[in-house]
Design a protein around this motif. Sequence first.
Motif, mmCIF file in Angstrom:
data_model
loop_
_atom_site.group_PDB
_atom_site.id
_atom_site.type_symbol
_atom_site.label_atom_id
_atom_site.label_comp_id
_atom_site.label_asym_id
_atom_site.label_seq_id
_atom_site.Cartn_x
_atom_site.Cartn_y
_atom_site.Cartn_z
ATOM 1 N N TRP A 13 0.687 -1.604 0.047
ATOM 2 C CA TRP A 13 -0.079 -0.072 -0.111
ATOM 3 C C TRP A 13 0.731 1.353 -0.015
ATOM 4 O O TRP A 13 1.793 1.363 0.902
ATOM 5 N N PRO A 15 0.328 5.019 0.549
ATOM 6 C CA PRO A 15 -0.654 5.940 1.002
ATOM 7 C C PRO A 15 -0.940 7.015 0.364
ATOM 8 O O PRO A 15 -0.039 7.727 -0.197
ATOM 9 N N LEU A 105 -2.222 0.657 -4.644
ATOM 10 C CA LEU A 105 -2.565 -0.690 -4.025
ATOM 11 C C LEU A 105 -2.544 -2.098 -4.771
ATOM 12 O O LEU A 105 -3.033 -2.071 -5.807
ATOM 13 N N ARG A 138 3.893 0.700 2.531
ATOM 14 C CA ARG A 138 3.770 -0.234 3.809
ATOM 15 C C ARG A 138 3.092 -1.764 3.194
ATOM 16 O O ARG A 138 2.455 -1.817 2.116
ATOM 17 N N GLU A 149 -4.814 -6.613 3.377
ATOM 18 C CA GLU A 149 -4.845 -5.005 3.024
ATOM 19 C C GLU A 149 -5.163 -4.315 4.321
ATOM 20 O O GLU A 149 -4.533 -3.412 4.553
ATOM 21 N N GLN A 150 -5.643 -4.927 5.254
ATOM 22 C CA GLN A 150 -5.924 -4.238 6.475
ATOM 23 C C GLN A 150 -4.453 -4.202 7.248
ATOM 24 O O GLN A 150 -4.361 -3.088 7.937
ATOM 25 N N ARG A 153 -2.433 -1.409 5.941
ATOM 26 C CA ARG A 153 -2.972 -0.096 6.220
ATOM 27 C C ARG A 153 -2.324 0.245 7.672
ATOM 28 O O ARG A 153 -2.561 1.397 8.145
ATOM 29 N N ARG A 154 -2.181 -0.851 8.340
ATOM 30 C CA ARG A 154 -1.818 -0.590 9.963
ATOM 31 C C ARG A 154 -0.334 -0.803 10.053
ATOM 32 O O ARG A 154 0.128 -0.407 11.090
ATOM 33 N N VAL A 179 -13.445 -0.077 8.320
ATOM 34 C CA VAL A 179 -12.877 -0.614 7.453
ATOM 35 C C VAL A 179 -13.367 -1.268 6.290
ATOM 36 O O VAL A 179 -13.069 -1.658 5.288
ATOM 37 N N ASP A 181 -15.364 -0.318 4.062
ATOM 38 C CA ASP A 181 -15.295 0.516 2.782
ATOM 39 C C ASP A 181 -16.867 0.290 2.057
ATOM 40 O O ASP A 181 -17.001 0.099 0.722
#
Lengths: 517, 218
Positions: A13, A15, A105, A138, A149-150, A153-154, A179, A181
């Motif tokens: 990812w 951002p 992504l 990331r 994916e989560q 994002r973290r 989360v 979406d």
Amino acid sequence: MTGVLEKRVLVVWCPDWPVVAAAGEAGLPDRLPAAVFHANLVQACNEPARALGVRRGMRRRDAQGRCPELAVLAASPERDARAFEDVLVAVEQLRPGIAPLRPGLVALRSPGRFYGGEEEAGAVLAERLVTLGVWDSRTGVADELFTAEQAARRARSQESLVVPAGGSPDFLRTLPVEVLDDPDAVSLLRRLGLRTLGDLGRLRAADVRDRFGSHVAWVHRVVGGDGAVHLPTRTPPPELERHVDFEPPLDSAETIVFSARRTAEAFVAGLAQQGLVCTEVRVEARCEGEDPEGRPASVRSWLHPRFFTAADLVDRLHWQLQGGFRAGDVSRPVERVRFVPETVVPDAVHADVLWGGTDERVERGIARVQGMLGHDAVVVPVLQGGRGPADRQAWVPWGERPTGLRPTGPPWPGSLPPPAPARVLRTPWPAEVYDAARRPVALDDRGALSADPAVFRPGPDEDRQPVAAWAGPWVVEEQWWESGGRRVARFQVVGVDGRAWLLTLDGDVWWTEAGYD
Amino acid sequence: MSSAAPDLSQLDQLRARMQGMAGGMPRAALPVHPALSGVVQLYAGASYEVDGLGLAMTLLAGPSRAGEWCAVVGIPDFGVEAAAEAGVELSRTVLVPEPGEQWLEVTAALVDVAPVVLVRPGGRVAASVAERMGARLRKRAAVLLVQGEWPRCEARLGVEEPVWSGVGQGHGHLRARRAAVVVRRGAAPPRRSELWLPDPVAGARRAEPAVRALEEAG
């Protein structure tokens, strides 16, 4: 061949990608606050802008009010995709076969221990991206796509977050429902007092699917630990590949993509005929004057998190060619484009297992019919308010929302009592109604019939026959067939053969509107 | 008649089992509208000629109520409100009202996605075409209902001797229709069952034979 979701999934990812792409093109340093605007609203902004209070969806004036030095950039999805091309090339070097999800992504099969471990692979990747000028990337690694994916994002900037095998439920349980979406689902979940995915996971699977649809149902399964599905993949037979030759060879990505569109459709249709969908495809572009047996100038494998549609293939080809032309791999005009399926799965299995329902399959089949006949040819029937049977129904083209329907709620004076006629003619038939003396039956000014109907003929292809029973008139003022607002009267007429019809008298002209079949 | 209905459905089940033993693969039965239980049984992979749109809608209603998708091809006069009254779930129904020349291809494509497809053929159907469609139906465990002629169909269903009630000479309104649903299977003698179709309450309902006897008597 292994399926896209059989192994661990790694998601990269980047951002705020629209800002990164736009700032990169404009040559702006990435420390300055910047935001990309679409329709005068903030579509994306970078970290320095966020720190000053700029948020997604904010109006331009408000954003500049909080941050006067904000760099204002215009949105351009093409630029985002183009800029991401370099990232895709770098990611592909890590392991062939990538599934771009959207600019910023991308997912791929985790390279496992090849780089010493999953975190190490993430580090190698981050390092490579820095050389491209992408400072913030990331990675997340997990058993399946959603969790990966989560996790990405973290993760912290240039770092990886690895969710261990079987650890998806524990990782997801604490995440907020936002989360998902899916604003409608999130809003409803919050109103139900469900704040985390763990709360969602405690609902019954059938309820979740009925109320929230297939995507949330899938997440529900992931939270329950059943997300990592093992698809029965197989190596596709060679006759499923498709190619197109260009004569003369073409040298612009746009023209090639346009000319390959039909081939992409034929490729998907050929698979569908065998009940298959493709989850991994090899796209090849061969240049003019190349050895036909040699390796084509541009070869790339693409994965899809679900399955490739014709539009997806065209997108991938576009990205590949743009990258190829810029990087110089494709230095001469292209004479052949070839799509080769690398991994296929039965479409029924894919739809059922991955999305927990057959709706995806329905959509695909219907898209095929729309491809044959046009978008408006497939309709969903809906009810609406009205007096005549034709007014009380409507067709909505598949995929569109019904608009402008009359409410069914209030009573419609002059409408007929149930049952409704099974046949509602699209174009009323001219009818004939006579009294016992063979004179046409008509309506006088006060709405009374000149005589009782005795013989009738519902349409040109129907037999003339005696009237066994009849009811009416139901008189309404309305916009009737081919005339302005006027008074028409409806009658139910049953013939001696036992069939019943809905006839309409407009002035002195009889029509058949519907049949009680 | 209410006690006879389960017997008939048991008979059907036994028949299906016998066919299963004879033909190797047992055939799955699709859910039917309660009024048609014991009257008609639709088997996955088969095609049926259905005369009468109202009866066809009632046949769609069974699988539709059970959560399946239905597709209707080439029937521009499909009465939406009547279908809803018969128990067809409109949100899981798609219509292709005007498929034109491509009606066969469209039907084949929809067999892939909907377990029940109702079609009014746009022309004569050759036996070879019906054979290919049959193979597709068996592969997808789908049922084809045909408004018209179809070679080598499993059964022919029709509505005979319709009698409308509720309407007189210039008064009342159509309320319900009592009719005989006739099932013809090959050379076997036709099976007749009395039904209210449509019925104002249940959409369709089995009729008690006694009522007709009384009506006829007085």
